[in-house]
Enzyme design. Structure first.
Site, mmCIF file in Angstrom:
data_model
loop_
_atom_site.group_PDB
_atom_site.id
_atom_site.type_symbol
_atom_site.label_atom_id
_atom_site.label_comp_id
_atom_site.label_asym_id
_atom_site.label_seq_id
_atom_site.Cartn_x
_atom_site.Cartn_y
_atom_site.Cartn_z
ATOM 1 N N GLY A 228 0.685 -1.354 -0.073
ATOM 2 C CA GLY A 228 -0.096 -0.035 -0.010
ATOM 3 C C GLY A 228 0.587 1.331 0.086
ATOM 4 C CB SER A 229 0.877 4.011 -1.860
ATOM 5 O OG SER A 229 1.431 3.010 -2.910
ATOM 6 C CG ASN A 230 1.292 5.221 3.458
ATOM 7 O OD1 ASN A 230 0.045 4.731 3.681
ATOM 8 N ND2 ASN A 230 2.626 4.939 3.751
ATOM 9 C CG HIS A 251 4.404 1.341 0.206
ATOM 10 N ND1 HIS A 251 3.855 2.702 0.482
ATOM 11 C CD2 HIS A 251 5.276 1.232 1.012
ATOM 12 C CE1 HIS A 251 4.462 3.121 1.829
ATOM 13 N NE2 HIS A 251 5.291 2.436 2.020
ATOM 14 C CG ASN A 470 -3.026 1.690 -0.927
ATOM 15 O OD1 ASN A 470 -2.078 1.597 -0.276
ATOM 16 N ND2 ASN A 470 -3.019 2.228 -2.007
#
Length: 766
Positions: A228-230, A251, A470
């Site tokens: 997951g990305s932030n 990510h 996400n």
């Protein structure tokens, strides 16, 4: 050992190339980041093609081959199935189609970029070492190749895997339980829009699932039981500077080289800096142009529908609304390095390509995907984004983007912040999101497209903070069906907590958020252990005591963090065993490359089942019994610091073929896990070593751009042996960032190398 230095390009002095209209200057800063300045946009794209080829030519070539189903020519038999899938999905055909439909400005950008790549290939610059190892040469670049590269990087990213997983598991767990096989919701979902609001997920009823269930059970083979990305934005009223702060970290699985590269491209029309995608001109995901900055996370919109198709006895026709329609069939040959070529059959229904199942047995799964179904004009957005002067203008510029879905978070120098779901989505029934649906009834078809103006967005929300990680974008009572599956809200909640506590109020302060390693699921498991009876076995009792005394932080030096992962992996393995889902691993639906592994899916389902004390998948056990057995098994595993157990291996794609060539960059111990803001995750089925994480980190000081910061996980260069192949890894591993130099005075003052591209004496571009 391979002589890597001999294959490195010269990056200073003058380089004459045919095709340029005027000289282009390229300054490389202390991290090797290229800052290129051209007189016109055409020459800027040409020069970016040159620079990408200098640093990333082999990566570009291999990504192009993966997109078009030709990677096995370089990588051998291991790449055949992925090549076959790329051909079934028609990536090359769709990319050629989209190039032909693109606006003249877009085609000019793509063509000039391709000319730059080809000019570098034709020059006396040494080819990357990989070509010497393989005994190959790069083929010329064409404009449509950039579209294929971009399409491949987001191909089948998202919901298709969850639908295949539930479809394979359905005959084992039954229709009553299949709805539990989705990612944990953290108790209740935290929404992106409106910020700070929570909502419960929509749960499909048996009646709503019935068509898909019936179709799948009809199609099931007899032995079927057998990120997951932030990112975040802090508005000027909340920041410490009175200017917006825009920060985050994409990510993905660690691929060598990195799918992103740091670049700065300027001309008379724009002056933009950010993360490029080698093989692609412009800045599709992360950049600023001096007026507005933008960044993305995966929005988990549902771009994919799976249809159970009924075939006739000859497997030449499919049933649709009472009529038999012909299915298209063709054969293609996949060339394979070191092995005989492979013949594959490609079957397409009016819904899309057959990706699983055997039509000769009467049924198979066809995939309809936004990514290839109809003409896509995503690349037309790229030049428009570079000219945008505000958040509003940026969002208007993205109309038509469809290759992959994003939360596009932005901030501008007027002080505005915003979030937009940048995606192209069809209108269709909400039940399509849970399982493959019957393809013969006509009741699950797409019914037009959701207009760009109706996609979820927010600008300048009350509170002045936007966070995406996400997690679910909007509540499920939204008028249009958008998604079924998404990541848990843990990271988003934690980021919001940290900002509320005073972190990330400057660009430099974003690093403290990037580095946060508090795991909510570690705290959940610790809570359950508190109520568990003291184990009789000494080793199990010591493991329990270690975890009860731990703070839940996945820190590099923590042995308790290693023990937690061992316990959770063991508990997940028990869930796989007790549920009967271990036998699903060989199901053909889970064999679609790269494949779906039951343990990896149940890892994400486990917290919700544990929190709800839901024992339906435990085969008659209680969670207390499962935890006690997991403690006994996990206690046998050796303890070591988490950073050591979790350290990744950055493997070049040619290392399996040439293990002594020295192609792999360095890697250091890492903290975090998939539930923390420092989302350095793993494949639970494979062990604790990190397999994905932040490919880059960034923090834009919007309006005082030289205060912005960034880092990538290895370096700017994709050429093994380059001093910039892994020189950012130490900073990245420590969650530090380096300066993002933007003003030309600072760039020229700190440049470590300068190269001028000059029009060749053979003649420049007219």
């Amino acid at each position: 050992m391979t002589d890597l230095a001999a294959a490195l390009p010269k990056l200073d002095g003058a380089l004459e190339l045919p095709g340029l209209a005027a000289p282009v200057t390229i300054h490389r800063d202390p991290q090797g980041v290229p800052h290129l300045r051209a007189a016109t946009a055409g020459d800027a794209w040409f020069a970016l093609g040159v620079v990408h080829a200098q640093d990333r030519l082999f990566q570009m070539d291999l990504t192009r081959r993966r997109a078009t189903g030709r990677a096995a020519e370089f990588l051998g038999p291991a790449a055949v199935e992925a090549d076959a899938l790329a051909r079934r999905l028609g990536v090359e055909r769709a990319s050629r189609r989209d190039y032909a439909a693109a606006a003249p400005e877009t085609r000019a950008m793509l063509d000039r970029y391709a000319e730059g790549v080809n000019a570098l290939i034709a020059s006396d610059t040494p080819l990357p070492v990989e070509y010497a190892l393989l005994g190959e040469r790069p083929e010329p670049w064409e404009g449509w190749h950039s579209i294929a590269v971009m399409r491949r990087l987001g191909l089948l990213m998202g919901s298709v895997w969850f639908k295949l997983w539930r479809a394979a598991a359905l005959p084992v767990v039954g229709a009553e339980q299949v709805g539990k096989l989705r990612y944990d919701d953290g108790g209740v979902d935290a929404l992106i829009i409106p910020p700070g609001v929570e909502a419960k997920r929509w749960e499909a009823t048996l009646a709503e699932l019935a068509p898909g269930v019936s179709a799948l059970l009809e199609a099931a083979a007899p032995d079927a039981a057998g990120g997951g990305s932030n990112n975040w934005a802090v508005g000027p009223g909340r920041s410490a500077t009175g200017r917006p702060v825009l920060a985050g970290d994409p990510h993905r699985v660690f691929e060598i080289p990195n799918m992103y590269a740091q670049h700065h491209v300027a001309c008379d029309e724009f002056d933009a800096i950010g993360l490029t995608v080698p093989g692609v001109p412009a800045f599709p995901h992360f950049a600023h142009n001096g007026r507005v900055a933008w960044c993305v996370t995966h929005a988990f919109m549902d771009l994919f529908d799976l249809f159970v198709e009924r075939f006739d006895t000859t497997a030449a026709h499919t049933l649709f609304r009472g009529e038999w329609r012909p299915a298209a069939r063709r054969h293609e040959t996949v060339a394979v390095r070191g092995a005989p070529p492979r013949e594959i059959e490609i079957i397409e229904t009016h819904h899309g390509a057959v990706i699983a199942g055997d039509p000769a047995r009467g049924t198979a799964l066809a995939l309809r995907t936004v990514q290839t179904a109809e003409t896509d004009l995503s690349f037309d957005c790229l030049p428009r984004m570079l000219r945008a002067g505000s958040v509003d203008e940026l969002y208007a510029a993205t109309a038509g983007w469809g290759l992959i879905d994003h939360n596009l978070v932005a901030a501008d120098t007027a002080g505005h912040i915003g979030q937009l779901v940048r995606a192209t989505l069809p209108r269709r029934p909400r039940a399509n999101g849970w399982l493959p649906v019957p393809g013969w009834t006509g009741e699950h078809e797409w019914e037009g497209w959701i207009p760009h103006a109706e996609m979820p967005r927010v600008i300048d929300p009350p509170g002045g903070v936007i966070v995406t990680a996400n997690n679910r974008v909007v509540a499920d009572d939204h008028p249009d069906y958008l998604c079924t599956d998404c990541h848990p809200p843990y990271r988003a909640r934690r980021i919001a907590e940290l900002i509320a506590a005073g972190e990330s109020l400057t660009a430099a302060g974003a690093a403290a958020v990037h580095a946060d390693v508090l795991s909510p699921n570690a705290l959940l498991l610790r809570k359950r252990l508190t109520a568990l009876a003291q184990p009789a076995e000494a080793d199990a009792a010591r493991l329990r005591a270690l975890l009860l005394g731990w703070d839940g932080r996945m820190a590099v030096g923590s042995e308790a963090a290693t023990a937690y992962i061992a316990l959770r992996r063991t508990l997940t393995a028990l869930l796989v065993e007790r549920s009967g889902l271990a036998g699903v691993a060989s199901h053909p639906y889970l064999a679609v490359p790269p494949g779906v592994v039951p343990m990896n899916q149940l890892w994400w389902c486990l917290p919700r089942l544990l929190r709800d004390d839901d024992t339906a998948l435990l085969g008659g056990w209680s969670w207390a019994e499962a935890l006690a057995e997991a403690l006994r098994r996990a206690a046998a595993e050796p303890l070591r610091p988490w950073g050591e157990a979790h350290a990744p291996r950055f493997a070049h794609p040619l290392t399996p073929l040439f293990p002594k060539a020295g192609l792999d960059p360095t890697a250091r111990p890492l903290g975090g896990d998939g539930d923390t803001v420092l989302a350095v995750g793993m494949l639970p089925s494979a062990g604790p070593a990190a397999t994905y994480g932040a490919l880059a980190r960034y923090a834009f000081d919007v309006g005082d751009w030289d205060n912005s910061l960034w880092a990538v996980f290895h370096g700017v260069s994709g050429r093994p042996g380059s001093p910039h192949y892994a020189d950012q890894n130490a900073a990245w591993s420590d969650c530090r960032m380096v300066p993002m130099r933007y003003t030309w005075a600072a760039i020229e003052r700190e440049a470590c190398a300068t190269q001028v591209l000059r029009p060749s004496r053979q003649g420049g571009r007219p």
